[in-house]
Write a protein that holds these residues in place. Structure first.
Motif, PDB file in Angstrom:
ATOM      1  N   LYS A 206       0.831  -1.203   0.000  1.00 47.17           N
ATOM      2  CA  LYS A 206       0.000   0.000   0.000  1.00 47.17           C
ATOM      3  C   LYS A 206       0.869   1.258   0.000  1.00 47.17           C
ATOM      4  O   LYS A 206       0.563   2.247  -0.663  1.00 47.17           O
ATOM      5  CB  LYS A 206      -0.887   0.006   1.251  1.00 47.17           C
ATOM      6  CG  LYS A 206      -2.362  -0.201   0.948  1.00 47.17           C
ATOM      7  CD  LYS A 206      -3.186   0.009   2.206  1.00 47.17           C
ATOM      8  CE  LYS A 206      -3.834  -1.298   2.619  1.00 47.17           C
ATOM      9  NZ  LYS A 206      -4.461  -1.229   3.942  1.00 47.17           N
ATOM     10  N   LEU A 207       1.942   1.224   0.766  1.00 45.09           N
ATOM     11  CA  LEU A 207       2.824   2.389   0.854  1.00 45.09           C
ATOM     12  C   LEU A 207       3.833   2.442  -0.287  1.00 45.09           C
ATOM     13  O   LEU A 207       4.252   3.515  -0.717  1.00 45.09           O
ATOM     14  CB  LEU A 207       3.570   2.378   2.197  1.00 45.09           C
ATOM     15  CG  LEU A 207       2.708   2.688   3.423  1.00 45.09           C
ATOM     16  CD1 LEU A 207       3.451   2.359   4.694  1.00 45.09           C
ATOM     17  CD2 LEU A 207       2.279   4.163   3.418  1.00 45.09           C
ATOM     18  N   LEU A 208       4.236   1.267  -0.770  1.00 39.02           N
ATOM     19  CA  LEU A 208       5.293   1.231  -1.793  1.00 39.02           C
ATOM     20  C   LEU A 208       4.750   1.491  -3.206  1.00 39.02           C
ATOM     21  O   LEU A 208       5.507   1.833  -4.113  1.00 39.02           O
ATOM     22  CB  LEU A 208       6.018  -0.116  -1.746  1.00 39.02           C
ATOM     23  CG  LEU A 208       6.951  -0.269  -0.538  1.00 39.02           C
ATOM     24  CD1 LEU A 208       7.256  -1.745  -0.265  1.00 39.02           C
ATOM     25  CD2 LEU A 208       8.245   0.514  -0.726  1.00 39.02           C
ATOM     26  N   GLN A 209       3.433   1.327  -3.366  1.00 35.30           N
ATOM     27  CA  GLN A 209       2.847   1.520  -4.689  1.00 35.30           C
ATOM     28  C   GLN A 209       3.120   2.947  -5.189  1.00 35.30           C
ATOM     29  O   GLN A 209       2.793   3.932  -4.516  1.00 35.30           O
ATOM     30  CB  GLN A 209       1.339   1.286  -4.629  1.00 35.30           C
ATOM     31  CG  GLN A 209       0.684   1.451  -5.986  1.00 35.30           C
ATOM     32  CD  GLN A 209      -0.618   0.670  -6.076  1.00 35.30           C
ATOM     33  OE1 GLN A 209      -1.336   0.542  -5.083  1.00 35.30           O
ATOM     34  NE2 GLN A 209      -0.902   0.144  -7.252  1.00 35.30           N
ATOM     35  N   GLY A 210       3.749   3.033  -6.371  1.00 34.80           N
ATOM     36  CA  GLY A 210       4.031   4.328  -6.974  1.00 34.80           C
ATOM     37  C   GLY A 210       5.164   5.088  -6.294  1.00 34.80           C
ATOM     38  O   GLY A 210       5.403   6.247  -6.596  1.00 34.80           O
ATOM     39  N   ARG A 211       5.858   4.437  -5.358  1.00 34.74           N
ATOM     40  CA  ARG A 211       6.986   5.102  -4.693  1.00 34.74           C
ATOM     41  C   ARG A 211       8.248   4.267  -4.879  1.00 34.74           C
ATOM     42  O   ARG A 211       8.181   3.119  -5.270  1.00 34.74           O
ATOM     43  CB  ARG A 211       6.697   5.300  -3.202  1.00 34.74           C
ATOM     44  CG  ARG A 211       5.500   6.191  -2.929  1.00 34.74           C
ATOM     45  CD  ARG A 211       5.398   6.547  -1.454  1.00 34.74           C
ATOM     46  NE  ARG A 211       4.279   7.461  -1.223  1.00 34.74           N
ATOM     47  CZ  ARG A 211       3.042   7.064  -0.913  1.00 34.74           C
ATOM     48  NH1 ARG A 211       2.769   5.782  -0.785  1.00 34.74           N
ATOM     49  NH2 ARG A 211       2.093   7.950  -0.746  1.00 34.74           N
ATOM     50  N   LYS A 212       9.387   4.870  -4.577  1.00 37.18           N
ATOM     51  CA  LYS A 212      10.663   4.169  -4.775  1.00 37.18           C
ATOM     52  C   LYS A 212      11.385   3.982  -3.454  1.00 37.18           C
ATOM     53  O   LYS A 212      11.365   4.865  -2.581  1.00 37.18           O
ATOM     54  CB  LYS A 212      11.575   5.008  -5.696  1.00 37.18           C
ATOM     55  CG  LYS A 212      11.068   5.131  -7.120  1.00 37.18           C
ATOM     56  CD  LYS A 212      11.273   3.844  -7.899  1.00 37.18           C
ATOM     57  CE  LYS A 212      10.764   4.017  -9.328  1.00 37.18           C
ATOM     58  NZ  LYS A 212      10.527   2.718  -9.988  1.00 37.18           N
ATOM     59  N   VAL A 213      12.088   2.857  -3.360  1.00 37.99           N
ATOM     60  CA  VAL A 213      12.978   2.621  -2.220  1.00 37.99           C
ATOM     61  C   VAL A 213      14.123   3.636  -2.308  1.00 37.99           C
ATOM     62  O   VAL A 213      14.645   3.903  -3.400  1.00 37.99           O
ATOM     63  CB  VAL A 213      13.516   1.169  -2.254  1.00 37.99           C
ATOM     64  CG1 VAL A 213      14.599   0.955  -1.200  1.00 37.99           C
ATOM     65  CG2 VAL A 213      12.368   0.185  -2.035  1.00 37.99           C
ATOM     66  N   HIS A 214      14.474   4.228  -1.181  1.00 42.08           N
ATOM     67  CA  HIS A 214      15.540   5.235  -1.108  1.00 42.08           C
ATOM     68  C   HIS A 214      16.829   4.698  -1.733  1.00 42.08           C
ATOM     69  O   HIS A 214      17.155   3.529  -1.581  1.00 42.08           O
ATOM     70  CB  HIS A 214      15.758   5.592   0.364  1.00 42.08           C
ATOM     71  CG  HIS A 214      16.640   6.778   0.581  1.00 42.08           C
ATOM     72  ND1 HIS A 214      18.011   6.676   0.602  1.00 42.08           N
ATOM     73  CD2 HIS A 214      16.347   8.087   0.777  1.00 42.08           C
ATOM     74  CE1 HIS A 214      18.528   7.878   0.813  1.00 42.08           C
ATOM     75  NE2 HIS A 214      17.547   8.755   0.926  1.00 42.08           N
ATOM     76  N   LYS A 215      17.571   5.577  -2.390  1.00 41.98           N
ATOM     77  CA  LYS A 215      18.751   5.121  -3.151  1.00 41.98           C
ATOM     78  C   LYS A 215      19.816   4.455  -2.271  1.00 41.98           C
ATOM     79  O   LYS A 215      20.591   3.634  -2.753  1.00 41.98           O
ATOM     80  CB  LYS A 215      19.363   6.284  -3.948  1.00 41.98           C
ATOM     81  CG  LYS A 215      19.919   7.432  -3.111  1.00 41.98           C
ATOM     82  CD  LYS A 215      20.522   8.495  -4.025  1.00 41.98           C
ATOM     83  CE  LYS A 215      20.853   9.810  -3.358  1.00 41.98           C
ATOM     84  NZ  LYS A 215      21.483   9.798  -2.067  1.00 41.98           N
ATOM     85  N   ASN A 216      19.850   4.771  -1.003  1.00 39.30           N
ATOM     86  CA  ASN A 216      20.869   4.176  -0.127  1.00 39.30           C
ATOM     87  C   ASN A 216      20.392   2.920   0.596  1.00 39.30           C
ATOM     88  O   ASN A 216      21.101   2.398   1.447  1.00 39.30           O
ATOM     89  CB  ASN A 216      21.302   5.196   0.934  1.00 39.30           C
ATOM     90  CG  ASN A 216      21.997   6.393   0.313  1.00 39.30           C
ATOM     91  OD1 ASN A 216      22.529   6.292  -0.802  1.00 39.30           O
ATOM     92  ND2 ASN A 216      21.964   7.520   0.988  1.00 39.30           N
ATOM     93  N   VAL A 217      19.195   2.478   0.267  1.00 38.48           N
ATOM     94  CA  VAL A 217      18.613   1.349   1.019  1.00 38.48           C
ATOM     95  C   VAL A 217      18.386   0.148   0.103  1.00 38.48           C
ATOM     96  O   VAL A 217      17.963   0.306  -1.037  1.00 38.48           O
ATOM     97  CB  VAL A 217      17.263   1.766   1.661  1.00 38.48           C
ATOM     98  CG1 VAL A 217      16.577   0.574   2.315  1.00 38.48           C
ATOM     99  CG2 VAL A 217      17.471   2.879   2.677  1.00 38.48           C
ATOM    100  N   ARG A 218      18.688  -1.038   0.604  1.00 37.45           N
ATOM    101  CA  ARG A 218      18.266  -2.261  -0.080  1.00 37.45           C
ATOM    102  C   ARG A 218      17.086  -2.839   0.705  1.00 37.45           C
ATOM    103  O   ARG A 218      17.137  -2.956   1.929  1.00 37.45           O
ATOM    104  CB  ARG A 218      19.412  -3.264  -0.194  1.00 37.45           C
ATOM    105  CG  ARG A 218      20.167  -3.500   1.073  1.00 37.45           C
ATOM    106  CD  ARG A 218      21.331  -4.476   0.918  1.00 37.45           C
ATOM    107  NE  ARG A 218      21.871  -4.765   2.232  1.00 37.45           N
ATOM    108  CZ  ARG A 218      22.825  -4.047   2.833  1.00 37.45           C
ATOM    109  NH1 ARG A 218      23.405  -3.026   2.224  1.00 37.45           N
ATOM    110  NH2 ARG A 218      23.213  -4.359   4.054  1.00 37.45           N
ATOM    111  N   MET A 219      16.033  -3.154  -0.007  1.00 39.17           N
ATOM    112  CA  MET A 219      14.842  -3.738   0.627  1.00 39.17           C
ATOM    113  C   MET A 219      14.677  -5.161   0.111  1.00 39.17           C
ATOM    114  O   MET A 219      14.647  -5.387  -1.088  1.00 39.17           O
ATOM    115  CB  MET A 219      13.598  -2.910   0.285  1.00 39.17           C
ATOM    116  CG  MET A 219      12.317  -3.498   0.881  1.00 39.17           C
ATOM    117  SD  MET A 219      10.846  -2.517   0.491  1.00 39.17           S
ATOM    118  CE  MET A 219      10.583  -2.962  -1.219  1.00 39.17           C
TER     119      MET A 219
END
Lengths: 166, 420
Positions: free
Chosen positions: B313-326
């Motif tokens: 729900k939160l990740l839809q249409g958003r990107k993981v921060h460039k310094n983070v691996r998810m």
């Protein structure tokens, strides 16, 4: 069962990952090999500091965390004779009894690093020779003494073909 | 004499009219399990006991989930022992990679454990199944060996603590927050040797997935078992799923508790447990500015479909921060497939996350996401002990899947409200 040795003191909530880190547990079934890493994240080189018969002293909730029997086994195979703590996490406690590692609930506030101790399990007496004091022990239930005396749960079963607590 | 649900289940399995806390009983077990770490030791002990076979081939399962798909030669050898034993004893359920899931997500899903059962497993998070109204507790490998051989175990009847959660939960608050809040309140030994019975309106309205999360972490407060009385939500989950008959037990209204603890659940915010103990929980709004390197969503605590939906729900249409691996770990293949059908996997990949096949993986510092010295992770897992996910100087912050997703997006510990 009487043991003599010196105290290696640790704090409260010593968890099973401290006792033997998860990264080693899959590597081997050779407990002597695992024992070399016992407590190393809390006390690097701990294995080399233990003389056969020594004691690990904990505070409250010793052995919390995972159910892995490698934790008491790694202690046992490091030639530690018993663990003394104010209280134990329950799975660790069961595992220790089942694998034949004596665990003793007592007021470990009366023991300091390096104290020379004599622990007599049957009599339920701990003598702190360094301090010239005796520490009362909460006695083990008869069931557990029986399993310990038989050399652990597997040996108990071999002997009786099942549980025998009479 | 009135009894709690825990006492009733134990009495029924010990063949007694009643049991009282402190009593040592010899009880019949309905189901026993082990995994690729604990089963190899149990197999050795089983062989020492010297019985030819397991007590019931339908009621023993060994799930290779911790270091699988096999991380290296040593872990492959451990998994092979599990497979060989399962074949040799013709165990009804063996889950090879591809069908395998994280044991505590898999067994309820497959209907292998159910309400009223007495389950022991050589994994501390076996307490998860209490969510179904079962008595379920973690034991070690020797206990597993004995239970595999005899179908019995000895247990001390625990005292019970009753936790009453009143009120309606805030948005983005779920089972994870209730249990982290509770552990924060009572401490990591706050329920040592005791049964944790979760009750109250907030629990009655909690989904099955949220209940599994809560009971999963009873052990993190030292509890012997976590338990929730079965109701219509439970019935809907188990009907047509459970492979054996099941029974619903309830605590008597006048049952004796060591303590009754009341919480107003409507005041509980999403929680974060700071290093290095689950009891170090605080509201996410008080986390401060903590930059992170990794986010792990999954595990036996939060690897179920609802958890994945919440993160998506939160990740839809958003990107993981460039310094983070998810890294995302669906709990089972069925959950994976469901997530795929719902488009959740696509959302995760498009956001820049990595999706793995089910495994316990990084939760115990095994593989698939180990932390270097000084690195920090927000994880939906259950333990943040020193060195748990890698280097002894790395840090793990425990949270719910929405907080984990929000943190992945912002590159620091963040509440869902900050990205919405």
């Amino acid at each position: 069962m009487q043991f003599n040795g010196k105290a290696h003191k640790f704090g409260n909530d010593v968890n099973t990952d401290y006792i033997i880190s998860g990264k080693y547990k899959f590597k081997t079934l050779d407990m002597k090999e695992l024992a070399k890493h016992v407590m190393e994240d809390l006390d690097p080189g701990f294995y080399g500091k233990v003389t056969a018969g020594d004691f690990i002293i904990g505070g409250t909730n010793f052995g919390c965390g995972s159910s892995r029997e490698q934790a008491p086994l790694a202690i046992k195979y490091a030639d530690v004779s018993a663990v003394l703590a104010k209280s134990f996490a329950r799975i660790f406690y069961r595992n220790a009894i089942n694998t034949g590692l004596p665990v003793v609930e007592c007021d470990t506030g009366q023991i300091d690093q390096g104290d020379e101790l004599t622990v007599n399990l049957a009599a339920g007496i701990i003598e702190n020779k360094t301090k010239g004091a005796t520490i009362p022990v909460k006695p083990l239930p008869a069931v557990m003494i029986k399993i310990l005396n038989d050399g652990g749960l597997a040996a108990h079963f071999r002997e009786y073909g099942g549980f025998n607590f009479d | 004499m009135p009894m709690t649900i825990t006492e009733k289940i134990l009495a029924a399995h010990a063949g007694k009219e009643q049991v009282v806390p402190g009593e040592l009983i010899n009880a019949r077990v309905d189901f026993v399990l082990g995994n690729d770490i604990t089963a190899p030791v149990a197999i050795k002990e089983f062989e020492k006991i010297g019985v030819p076979d397991v007590f019931d081939r339908e009621r023993v399962t060994l799930v290779p989930d911790h270091f699988t798909p096999n991380k290296d030669i040593k872990s492959a050898e451990q998994a092979m022992l599990v497979k060989q034993f399962s074949k040799k004893h013709n165990l009804a359920n063996y889950f090879e990679v591809g069908r395998m899931g994280i044991e505590h997500c898999l067994l309820p899903e497959q209907g292998l454990v159910g309400p009223g059962d007495l389950v022991t497993g050589a994994d501390s998070h076996t307490c998860t199944y209490g969510a179904l109204g079962a008595f379920s507790t973690g034991v070690g490998s020797t206990d597993l060996a004995a239970a595999m051989a005899l179908g019995e175990t000895w247990l001390k009847v625990p005292e019970s603590i009753k936790f009453e959660f009143a009120g309606v939960l805030k948005p983005w608050v779920g089972g994870k927050d209730l249990i982290l809040y509770t552990i924060g309140d009572i401490g990591v030994d706050g329920a040592l040797y005791q049964a944790m019975e979760f009750t109250g309106p907030a629990i009655e309205n909690l989904s099955m997935d949220g209940r599994f999360t809560m009971c999963n972490m009873a052990i993190e407060a030292g509890g012997k078992n976590g338990i929730i009385a079965p109701d219509e939500i439970t019935r809907t989950y188990v009907e047509g799923r459970c492979k054996r008959s099941y029974q619903f037990y309830q605590s008597d209204p006048d049952a004796k508790y060591d303590k009754v603890i009341h919480y107003d659940a409507s005041r509980i915010e999403p929680q974060v447990a700071f290093p290095h103990l689950p009891e170090n929980s605080r509201p996410v709004s008080e986390a401060g500015n903590v930059e992170i390197d990794q986010v792990v969503i999954g595990s036996c605590t939060n690897g179920r479909i609802e958890d994945l939906r919440e993160a998506a729900k939160l990740l839809q249409g958003r990107k993981v921060h460039k310094n983070v691996r998810m890294v995302i770990f669906p709990g089972t293949q069925e959950i994976y497939l469901q997530a795929l059908r719902e488009g959740l996997i696509e959302i995760f990949v498009e956001s820049g996350g990595a999706v793995s096949t089910p495994t316990c993986g990084p939760c115990l510092g095994g593989h698939m996401g180990i932390l270097a010295k000084g690195e920090r992770a927000v994880a939906t897992t259950n333990r943040n002990f020193v060195g748990r996910m890698g280097h002894p100087e790395s840090e793990v912050y425990l949270a719910n899947p929405a907080v984990a997703a929000a943190s992945a997006i912002l590159g620091r510990i963040a509440g869902p409200g900050e990205v919405e």
